[in-house]
Design an enzyme around this catalytic site. Structure first.
Site, PDB file in Angstrom:
ATOM      1  N   ASP A 100       7.891  35.178 -23.347  1.00 23.83           N
ATOM      2  CA  ASP A 100       7.468  35.436 -21.972  1.00 23.83           C
ATOM      3  C   ASP A 100       6.928  36.857 -21.906  1.00 23.83           C
ATOM      4  OD1 ASP A 100       7.387  35.269 -19.054  1.00 23.83           O
ATOM      5  OD2 ASP A 100       8.888  33.686 -19.279  1.00 23.83           O
ATOM      6  N   ASP A 201       3.516  35.980 -17.462  1.00 25.40           N
ATOM      7  CA  ASP A 201       4.160  35.943 -16.149  1.00 25.40           C
ATOM      8  C   ASP A 201       3.303  36.562 -15.048  1.00 25.40           C
ATOM      9  OD1 ASP A 201       6.803  35.660 -14.638  1.00 25.40           O
ATOM     10  OD2 ASP A 201       6.428  37.795 -14.348  1.00 25.40           O
ATOM     11  N   GLU A 250       0.659  32.171 -15.854  1.00 29.19           N
ATOM     12  CA  GLU A 250       1.231  31.694 -14.588  1.00 29.19           C
ATOM     13  C   GLU A 250       0.294  32.168 -13.489  1.00 29.19           C
ATOM     14  OE1 GLU A 250       5.337  31.892 -11.982  1.00 29.19           O
ATOM     15  OE2 GLU A 250       4.496  33.691 -12.837  1.00 29.19           O
ATOM     16  N   HIS A 320      12.111  27.126 -14.337  1.00 29.86           N
ATOM     17  CA  HIS A 320      13.287  27.852 -13.860  1.00 29.86           C
ATOM     18  C   HIS A 320      13.133  28.382 -12.437  1.00 29.86           C
ATOM     19  CE1 HIS A 320      10.369  30.734 -15.105  1.00 29.86           C
ATOM     20  NE2 HIS A 320      11.062  31.708 -14.565  1.00 29.86           N
TER      21      HIS A 320
HETATM   22  C1  GLC Z   1       7.542  34.579 -12.252  1.00 27.53           C
HETATM   23  C2  GLC Z   1       8.786  34.071 -12.915  1.00 27.53           C
HETATM   24  C3  GLC Z   1       9.946  34.265 -11.988  1.00 27.53           C
HETATM   25  C4  GLC Z   1      10.089  35.741 -11.711  1.00 27.53           C
HETATM   26  C5  GLC Z   1       8.774  36.330 -11.197  1.00 27.53           C
HETATM   27  C6  GLC Z   1       8.809  37.821 -11.248  1.00 27.53           C
HETATM   28  O1  GLC Z   1       7.204  33.860 -11.132  1.00 27.53           O
HETATM   29  O2  GLC Z   1       8.627  32.741 -13.299  1.00 27.53           O
HETATM   30  O3  GLC Z   1      11.134  33.745 -12.486  1.00 27.53           O
HETATM   31  O4  GLC Z   1      11.100  35.937 -10.768  1.00 27.53           O
HETATM   32  O5  GLC Z   1       7.676  35.935 -11.968  1.00 27.53           O
HETATM   33  O6  GLC Z   1       8.728  38.265 -12.569  1.00 27.53           O
END
Ligand code: GLC
Ligand code: CA
Length: 550
Positions: A100, A201, A250, A320
């Site tokens: 990640d 992320d 993401e 998650h």
């Molecule tokens: C992404 C992750 C999440 C996290 C956020 C901040 O959305 O999947 O779990 O809280 O980023 O890093």
């Protein structure tokens, strides 16, 4: 355009949330040696790569997504030597390892931030985003995705810093070339260690609008896929694309229309994206049943946008950050649980793209019946709960919302056995265990040929053995049917049709005109394998895969 063949298109991925996967040393928290002990299980399932959510040093305000040292492993999870062994052992089994990459923000305990906040003249000041407040408060009205203002006042220098997520997660300043250089060299350091890629992320947030921009209908639009982000992403792409790795961004706020720019085969920034359209459609607060027609539209718009080699999709129903898919899209009721878990497997595993299974999804794990807010760990859920209480909502009602929406629903320990701590640990784990471990656990499901787990294995094997299910085109049938999701996959003469009833009711329909059922051979089904006819009634959550007889 012919689709280019690569390992990351053919493999099935598995997301590991390390603190809840497997605890090897009995401290109640999952760890790297725990993951190592389950590699055979993953191999047997048919997994080609694992994505491990953050295991770096972190004060754990947001469970590892607040990193204080990018190049060290958090002690609770193990050591760098154990990490290297994990990669080595996974590779021996033919399983690749994806890390990640959290580069929109760091922890407020990261040395860069400690320096940055110490003085306006500090060398690291511009690593983060600082601004003067207005007379009556923060620089503007922006709000954080985790609730409250996106600005935090810092006494030492009497300025505010920006945080898109929790206040302990200050945003890095991507306009500063030094920040990028520093991040890119860290990325190369990990790649040189021999890992196989990154899940990137929150990457659509790295560019911010000018501070004068007021919040609009979508309060997060001021830092979601903001124009100008291209420049940063192109630089990142040049670092990532220099290697044969898997990258998945993401990408909250990126639409199917823009997808090509993000993941186009040649110029794209990443190999694939986690899009939010098919997930955010679902709002349990207002809606009680899945809107199948809109769900199909969301899926289909991405399938089409990246068809014919234009790009590639990442497929998922769980992660998650969201509640369990059986609870959300299927049904937890005893009569429907198993059929719906299998129906959901066919809903995403055989689309065009690379599927990501989230730990526990393959055994049909469900949401957690949280008793009180004390059971909750996630920082955003706690914020929202106390906001609700503050506005006068009674605690039971607020808990109802929490139970339906909390991210912690998917963060309860993996259910390996029916033992006291679910075979996850020898000690009371950091997070509550779902009481349904007696009915839902790996050990029992391995032994039961009709289990959800064995169904997942069959679907994964079917995909691996039929190129049409990987590289074939996608076609949606019966787009307006309110219960059935029917899609086809085709590669030259190899053709499949997948039929899924996504509802709790019987569904009746004529099959599509060009699908004469006599010409098709059943490959998989989740209920009895009775013969179907051109006009058929499907049972609740009935799901079938057919292959064309040549
Ligand atoms: C992404 C992750 C999440 C996290 C956020 C901040 O959305 O999947 O779990 O809280 O980023 O890093
Ligand atoms: Ca442990």
């Amino acid at each position: 355009m012919a689709i280019r063949r690569t390992w990351w298109k053919e493999a099935v991925g598995y997301q590991i949330y390390p603190s809840s996967f497997m605890d090897s040393n009995g401290d109640g928290i999952g760890d790297l040696n725990g993951i190592r002990s389950k590699l055979d299980y993953l191999k047997d399932l048919g997994i080609g790569f694992i994505w491990i959510t953050p295991i770096y040093e972190s004060p754990n305000v947001d469970n590892g997504y607040d990193i204080s040292d990018y190049q060290n492993i958090l002690k609770t999870f193990g050591t760098m030597e154990e990490f290297d062994l994990l990669v080595e052992e996974a590779h021996v089994l033919g399983i690749k390892v994806i890390m990640d990459l959290v580069i929109n923000h760091t922890s407020n305990q990261h040395p860069w931030f400690l320096e940055s906040r110490s003085s306006v003249k500090d060398d690291y000041r511009d690593y983060y985003i600082w601004a003067d407040g207005k007379i009556d408060g923060p620089p503007n009205d922006w709000v954080s995705i985790f609730g409250g203002s996106a600005w935090e006042y810092d006494e030492t220098t009497k300025q505010y810093y920006l945080h898109v997520f929790a206040k302990e997660q200050p945003d890095l300043n991507w306009e500063n070339p030094r920040v990028k250089r520093e991040l890119f060299s860290m990325i190369n350091w990990w790649l040189d260690k021999g890992i196989d890629g990154f899940r990137v992320d929150a990457i659509s947030h790295i560019k911010k609008a000018t501070f004068e921009t007021p919040v609009a209908d979508d309060p997060f639009a001021v830092f979601k896929n903001v124009q100008g982000i291209e420049t940063h992403l192109e630089e990142l792409r040049d670092v990532l694309k220099a290697r044969d790795i898997l990258t998945v961004g993401e990408a909250n706020g990126v639409s199917a229309q823009e997808a090509h720019q993000w993941v186009g085969e040649e110029e794209g920034y990443f190999n694939m994206l986690f899009e939010f359209d098919h997930i955010s459609l679902w709002n349990k607060e207002e809606q009680e049943t899945l809107d199948v027609v809109h769900f199909k539209q969301a899926i289909t718009s991405w399938q089409k946008a990246l068809a014919d080699g234009k790009g590639w999709n990442a497929l998922y129903m769980e992660n998650h950050d969201i509640p369990r898919s059986v609870s959300n899209f299927g049904s937890e009721e005893t009569v429907f649980w198993k059929a719906s878990a299998k129906a959901l497997a066919l809903t995403f595993l055989l689309l065009q793209g690379t599927p990501f299974i989230y730990q526990g999804q393959e055994i049909g794990m469900t949401n957690m019946p949280f008793r009180s807010i004390e059971d909750i760990d996630a920082v955003d859920t706690k914020n929202f709960y106390y906001e609700m209480i503050h506005t006068g909502i009674n605690p039971e009602k607020a808990m109802d919302v929490v139970r339906r929406t909390a991210r912690d629903n998917s963060r309860t320990p993996m259910q390996w056995t029916a033992e006291e701590y679910a075979g996850f640990s020898k000690r009371k784990p950091w997070m509550v265990i779902n009481p349904n471990k007696y009915e839902i656990n790996v050990l029992d499901e391995l032994a039961d040929s009709d289990s959800v787990l064995n169904f997942y294995k069959k679907v994964i094997r079917l995909r691996a053995q039929n190129e049409a299910l990987i590289y074939g085109s996608y076609k949606l049938y019966l787009p307006e049917h309110p219960q059935l999701f029917v899609y086809g996959r085709r590669l030259e003469e190899e053709r499949f049709v997948i039929i899924i009833n996504l509802s709790k009711e019987f569904a009746s329909s004529d099959l599509p005109e060009n699908v004469y059922i006599e010409d098709w051979e059943l490959q998989l089904c989740n209920l009895s394998n009775h013969t179907i006819h051109q006009h058929t009634i499907f049972a609740p959550y009935e799901a079938r895969v057919y292959k064309y007889k040549k």
